[in-house]
Design a protein around this motif. Structure first.
Motif, mmCIF file in Angstrom:
data_model
loop_
_atom_site.group_PDB
_atom_site.id
_atom_site.type_symbol
_atom_site.label_atom_id
_atom_site.label_comp_id
_atom_site.label_asym_id
_atom_site.label_seq_id
_atom_site.Cartn_x
_atom_site.Cartn_y
_atom_site.Cartn_z
ATOM 1 N N ILE A 17 0.833 -1.207 0.000
ATOM 2 C CA ILE A 17 0.000 0.000 0.000
ATOM 3 C C ILE A 17 0.870 1.260 0.000
ATOM 4 C CG2 ILE A 17 -1.661 1.311 1.417
ATOM 5 C CD1 ILE A 17 -2.644 -1.472 2.462
ATOM 6 N N LEU A 22 -0.726 0.658 10.409
ATOM 7 C CA LEU A 22 -2.168 0.571 10.186
ATOM 8 C C LEU A 22 -2.833 1.929 10.403
ATOM 9 C CD1 LEU A 22 -3.375 -2.774 11.869
ATOM 10 C CD2 LEU A 22 -3.602 -2.095 9.474
ATOM 11 N N GLU A 23 -2.370 2.645 11.428
ATOM 12 C CA GLU A 23 -2.972 3.945 11.782
ATOM 13 C C GLU A 23 -2.912 4.932 10.611
ATOM 14 O OE1 GLU A 23 -1.010 2.223 13.668
ATOM 15 O OE2 GLU A 23 -1.956 2.041 15.634
ATOM 16 N N LEU A 25 -3.686 4.589 7.704
ATOM 17 C CA LEU A 25 -4.793 4.467 6.755
ATOM 18 C C LEU A 25 -5.993 5.315 7.171
ATOM 19 C CD1 LEU A 25 -4.650 0.584 6.221
ATOM 20 C CD2 LEU A 25 -3.620 2.371 4.801
ATOM 21 N N PHE A 26 -5.900 5.935 8.342
ATOM 22 C CA PHE A 26 -7.076 6.644 8.870
ATOM 23 C C PHE A 26 -6.862 8.153 8.974
ATOM 24 C CE2 PHE A 26 -7.242 2.233 10.263
ATOM 25 C CZ PHE A 26 -8.519 1.874 9.859
ATOM 26 N N ASP A 28 -7.897 10.478 7.114
ATOM 27 C CA ASP A 28 -9.070 11.299 6.785
ATOM 28 C C ASP A 28 -10.022 11.467 7.966
ATOM 29 O OD1 ASP A 28 -8.193 11.651 4.204
ATOM 30 O OD2 ASP A 28 -9.399 10.010 3.366
ATOM 31 N N VAL A 29 -9.838 10.654 8.980
ATOM 32 C CA VAL A 29 -10.721 10.734 10.149
ATOM 33 C C VAL A 29 -10.235 11.878 11.035
ATOM 34 C CG1 VAL A 29 -11.569 9.498 12.182
ATOM 35 C CG2 VAL A 29 -11.122 8.246 10.041
ATOM 36 N N PRO A 30 -11.116 12.824 11.423
ATOM 37 C CA PRO A 30 -10.671 13.959 12.245
ATOM 38 C C PRO A 30 -9.874 13.485 13.468
ATOM 39 C CG PRO A 30 -12.958 14.242 11.595
ATOM 40 C CD PRO A 30 -12.544 12.870 11.129
ATOM 41 N N TYR A 33 -11.108 12.958 17.116
ATOM 42 C CA TYR A 33 -12.054 11.883 17.445
ATOM 43 C C TYR A 33 -11.544 10.500 17.055
ATOM 44 C CZ TYR A 33 -15.064 15.976 17.647
ATOM 45 O OH TYR A 33 -15.609 17.186 17.952
ATOM 46 N N ARG A 34 -10.303 10.457 16.550
ATOM 47 C CA ARG A 34 -9.776 9.199 16.029
ATOM 48 C C ARG A 34 -9.435 8.229 17.166
ATOM 49 N NH1 ARG A 34 -4.736 10.450 12.593
ATOM 50 N NH2 ARG A 34 -6.062 12.026 11.616
ATOM 51 N N PHE A 35 -9.687 6.973 16.968
ATOM 52 C CA PHE A 35 -9.354 5.888 17.911
ATOM 53 C C PHE A 35 -9.855 6.157 19.340
ATOM 54 C CE2 PHE A 35 -5.645 5.846 14.809
ATOM 55 C CZ PHE A 35 -6.219 4.887 13.981
ATOM 56 N N PRO A 36 -11.162 6.271 19.504
ATOM 57 C CA PRO A 36 -11.713 6.444 20.857
ATOM 58 C C PRO A 36 -11.504 5.162 21.661
ATOM 59 C CG PRO A 36 -13.456 5.887 19.316
ATOM 60 C CD PRO A 36 -12.212 6.077 18.493
#
Lengths: 447, 498
Positions: A17, A22-23, A25-26, A28-30, A33-36
């Motif tokens: 990829i 792994l983190e 890949l995220f 785009d997530v604000p 609030y990411r990984f609550p």
């Protein structure tokens, strides 16, 4: 477990990829609030979860532990072992909706069988592949009737002897629209003729139940004539198991037959998943909601099956679809098809007759007890109403102490039915069980 | 293959199951209500089991292989779920039993409500909706009821992005709201300028699928939600794509006001060839009173010695019930089992690996298939099933050819905003080996499309049946077998019931 990745797999895949972790890949997530951190109980193993679930299940008293005389829309019937054996086949259980017919002929032909069996049982020409349950099938009948009259007739007359959940569901769906759901204010003891004054030129649909919520059976032929004379449609909500014995509603002249399919080989399961039956006449098929399987041929000239008339459905028509239904009750339709096949012509008649005879035996015995009387004065199938000398809740408490699950307390919904209990008897209930019920009922009242 | 139908297998006098003779005196049957003919088959148990087993073998299923249907989350369905749902203390409970006899069911439902609240970041959850589409309807009815309770009656417009599932507009139309379609921008996000023009006092809400059906996380999600809220609207979240978000982000934290879950997608309950599903709905605090019900709550507090008593409670301003009884309890048992064996870290791992698998496939697929939106994807992605230099080949041909390689095709021709869309969702339960094999097949098919297109146009070749005549099916409408017993020549289609 169910995620097969090894550390080496993850590294190789991330490398392909072009990510490091792994983190990554995220992104785009604000970030705020990411990984609550989820406050959930920690994971347990399969063995431990089985123990936990057994503990919860054992905290219930099932109809295998108790003698069940409770019905009111869900009934305790014997389910032959072969039904679940078929349901548990992964090929049926873990298949998706048969949108790819070349690799879904099993599901498609099984639904075609279901449609055939329901058509035969109800005396109608067309059955769809299912709705969620009896209540939502009634609601879809309302929607279909509204569409049939293109909104020019908006009054839906729902019999007061219709299951209250069915009416409440139709009310929820139509609240705030121009559909009016009417519940005629008539004596609950009155027959279908009492509905006639409520049917007029604005009526789109009349819905009655068969047997009705109170277990009574009426010949709806003259009602159908009156409804048709007013230019409206008639929907009859059925207990399909009763149709093993009773005249099919198609012979009365019903335009739509809906119903709760649970009695056809589906476990009680605390209320669901069940099966919404919907059948109609061929003239109305394009207004009907839900999936439909049709017969055709393939490129090799073989008989084969495919979802058809899909232009009615949401994935094609979007806001112009006949309904928003997508996922239905496929597996429950299969269960009922296997059940109807196993019992067949003779078995379904026999089970229906057993229910009928046992219920009548129970009714006669209870009616003879001091303090009790039959509220039901007209023919009934396997459920009837008794007027009790003391509140139903007190009686049921006493019955429960004796291992009996008593009947439905009608006074909860209808003040005029205070102290009235509705009792359901099926093929499962032996004479000894019925006699024990009668004896225990006699104990609670001494005049 | 042509499997005989039951009506063709039926032999007069054959029985599949016996019941005991009546042990009570017979009552007289109702003369004018006893049916004369019962057109059902007469077959033995052996006939029935073999028939349905043979039928089953014509199906593809997750237990056989990968099922990369975008937006459907066809993950492996753990076998333990089937065991727990069949425990007698769950499967044999009547829905109207006294609450004292069903505390196990009530605890399970209460705990599942709590878990789903925590996973999605919501103040309340109702388990009643039967499926995703019914969850959507529930959500939209809640939004409408909320505005009406504030006497804010002008709000009749609902915005739906052009990439949305078909159920979104169908649901909104059912609830009487006016559907306005929102275009996507060049990056696959909601077009903010277009959104702004609709943010007025007629706005009831926005139905947002995030990640959207392109598999992309809405880059401006906070801005989108803020704009809708500032205009007085509410935001509905389509939870069909929750498999990307477990432990990654809570929709409620982002400001989403209502969301439905699909227990039959995210929480591994089986699809059953089309259902049953289960579509619980989570809501923000100001909407809790509007939920359909009843819902489970504590009706008598417990103490050190006595556990609390759980019962059913109707929310104060409830929109009413949306189906019989309490929801698809059997699906709730399966979902509860699934959440318990995962725990918080396990759920996060589910979404991480679902996203890892999708990005891994996308990175390889885009070398051979055109990828219209080239961004990091979430749990799914969409490519085009077409090439300029293979003009006769369509997504459908690729999908059908995949069957010859023992694969289920991806969702095709959806979302509508991508030409010849192939929408791929591998889920977390597929291993690297399985994904590599998938890529290999997709490479082969791309090669065939260019060098041997005929083999795609005529595919599938190895399946029980070939492509079907769908026009004939819709035109001639044979919808039941004719049911003549004993089996004779089958009746014409319009004689099904006679």
């Amino acid at each position: 477990m169910y995620i097969p990745h090894t550390e080496a797999d993850r590294e190789a895949m991330l490398h392909t990829i072009g990510a490091e972790h792994l983190e990554d890949l995220f992104q785009d997530v604000p970030a705020a609030y990411r990984f609550p951190k989820l406050d959930l109980p920690p994971a347990i193993t399969e063995m431990e979860v089985m123990m936990e679930m057994q503990r919860l299940a054992n905290a219930n008293e099932s109809v295998s532990d108790l003698i069940c005389f409770l019905g009111a829309g869900a009934y305790n019937h014997y389910i032959p072992a072969a039904v679940d054996a078929v349901l548990r086949r992964g090929e049926f259980l873990t298949a998706y909706t048969p949108y790819q017919p070349e690799i879904s002929q099993g599901t498609l032909q099984a639904i075609f069988e279901y449609q055939s069996l329901i058509a035969g049982l109800t005396g109608m020409e067309v059955s769809n592949a299912s709705h969620y349950d009896g209540a939502t099938a009634v609601t879809e009948a309302v929607t279909m009737a509204y569409a049939h009259f293109r909104g020019k007739r908006t009054k839906m007359v729902l019999s007061p002897a219709l299951h209250p959940h069915y009416r409440e569901t139709a009310e929820t769906y139509n609240h705030g629209t121009d559909v009016s759901i009417v519940k005629p204010d008539v004596d609950l003891k009155a027959g279908p003729d009492a509905l006639l004054p409520w049917i007029d030129a604005t009526t789109a649909l009349v819905v009655v139940q068969y047997p009705d919520f109170f277990g009574r059976i009426y010949n709806y032929t003259s009602l159908a004539e009156a409804v048709h004379a007013a230019g409206a449609l008639l929907a009859i909500a059925v207990n399909p198991l009763a149709l093993g014995l009773l005249t099919p509603p198609g012979e009365f002249g019903a335009d739509i037959v809906v119903g709760e399919g649970q009695p056809l080989g589906i476990s009680l399961s605390f209320g669901g998943p069940y099966l919404g039956i919907f059948a109609t006449r061929k003239d109305y098929v394009r207004k009907m909601a839900g999936r439909l399987v049709g017969e055709t041929v393939d490129t090799r000239g073989q008989r084969a099956y495919v979802l058809t008339l899909t232009a009615r459905e949401q994935h094609i028509r979007r806001e112009k679809a006949t309904s928003n239904i997508c996922t239905n009750q496929g597996l429950m339709a299969l269960a009922s098809a296997v059940y109807m096949s196993l019992l067949g012509k003779n078995g379904l008649r026999q089970v229906a007759e057993l229910c009928y005879h046992k219920a009548h035996y129970a009714a006669n015995q209870i009616a003879a007890l001091p303090g009790y009387s039959l509220w039901t004065e007209t023919p009934f199938f396997h459920e009837f109403v008794i007027r009790c000398p003391i509140p139903v809740a007190d009686i049921n408490e006493h019955l429960l102490e004796h291992g009996i699950l008593g009947g439905y307390d009608l006074g909860k919904d209808n003040p005029e039915l205070e102290n009235c209990m509705m009792i359901a008897v099926t093929e499962i209930n032996s004479k000894e069980e019925i006699d024990l019920l009668v004896e225990t009922l006699s104990e609670v009242y001494h005049d | 293959m042509t499997e005989s139908l039951l009506c063709e297998l039926s032999v007069p006098g054959r029985k599949g199951v016996l019941f005991p003779k009546s042990d009570v005196p017979k009552a007289s049957l109702p003369a004018n209500l006893t049916r004369q003919r019962l057109p059902l088959p007469e077959v033995s148990e052996v006939d029935v089991v073999r028939y349905f087993t043979r039928l089953s073998q014509l199906n593809y299923c997750i237990d056989k292989g990968m099922y990369p249907l975008g937006s459907c989350t066809m993950k492996y369905n753990p076998k333990i779920n089937e065991e727990t749902a069949r425990l007698s203390g769950f499967a044999n409970i009547h829905p109207l039993q006294p609450v004292e006899t069903i505390q196990g069911c009530m605890v399970l439902m209460y705990e599942l409500q709590e878990m789903l609240k925590e996973i999605g970041g919501f103040a309340g959850v109702t388990l009643q909706p039967a499926a995703g589409a019914q969850g959507e309807l529930t959500g939209v009815l809640i939004i409408r009821a909320y505005h009406q309770s504030r006497n804010d009656l002008k709000r009749t417009k609902i915005l739906i992005p052009d990439s949305a599932h078909g159920t979104n507009p169908a649901t909104s139309a059912m609830s009487g709201l006016e559907v306005v379609q929102l275009p996507s921008d060049a990056n696959g996000n909601v077009d903010l300028n277009e959104l702004r023009t609709h943010c007025d006092d007629t706005l009831a809400g926005l139905m947002l699928t995030n990640p959207n059906t392109l598999g992309l996380f809405e880059e401006n999600v906070l801005e989108v939600i803020r704009m809708v809220h500032e205009a007085g609207g509410l935001v509905y979240g389509d939870g069909a794509n929750m498999n990307a978000l477990l432990g990654i982000v809570r929709p409620g934290d982002l400001g989403i006001d209502v969301l439905h879950y699909n227990l039959h997608k995210t929480f591994s309950t089986p699809h059953g060839g089309g259902g049953p599903g289960s579509g619980p709905v989570g809501v923000a605090a100001m909407l809790v009173d509007f939920m359909p019900g009843p819902v489970v709550d504590i009706i008598e507090e417990g103490d050190d010695e006595i556990p609390p008593l759980f019962g059913f409670v109707m929310p104060e301003k409830s929109i009413g019930r949306v189906k019989s009884f309490w929801g698809h309890f059997g699906m709730m048992v399966r979902a509860y089992t699934y959440i318990r064996v995962h725990g918080p870290e396990g759920l996060r791992s589910v979404s991480e690996h679902a996203v890892l698998n999708a990005n891994y496939l996308m990175a390889q697929m885009k070398k051979i298939y055109h990828l219209p939106y080239d961004r990091t994807c979430m749990h799914e992605f969409v490519v085009e099933g077409r090439w300029d230099d293979a003009p006769d080949i369509h997504a459908l041909d690729i999908a059908k050819r995949m069957m010859d390689y023992n694969l289920h095709p991806p969702t095709n021709y959806f979302p509508l905003i991508v030409h010849e869309a192939l929408m791929v969702e591998p889920t977390e339960t597929e291993s690297k080996q399985t994904l590599d094999a998938f890529i290999e097949v997709m490479e082969k098919i791309a090669d065939e499309a260019h060098n041997n297109p005929e083999i795609l146009k005529t595919a599938p070749h190895t399946t029980p049946v070939g492509r079907l005549d769908e026009v004939k099916a819709a035109k001639e409408l044979v919808l039941c077998c004719g049911l003549e017993f004993p089996p004779r020549e089958r009746l014409l289609p319009d004689k099904c019931s006679t």
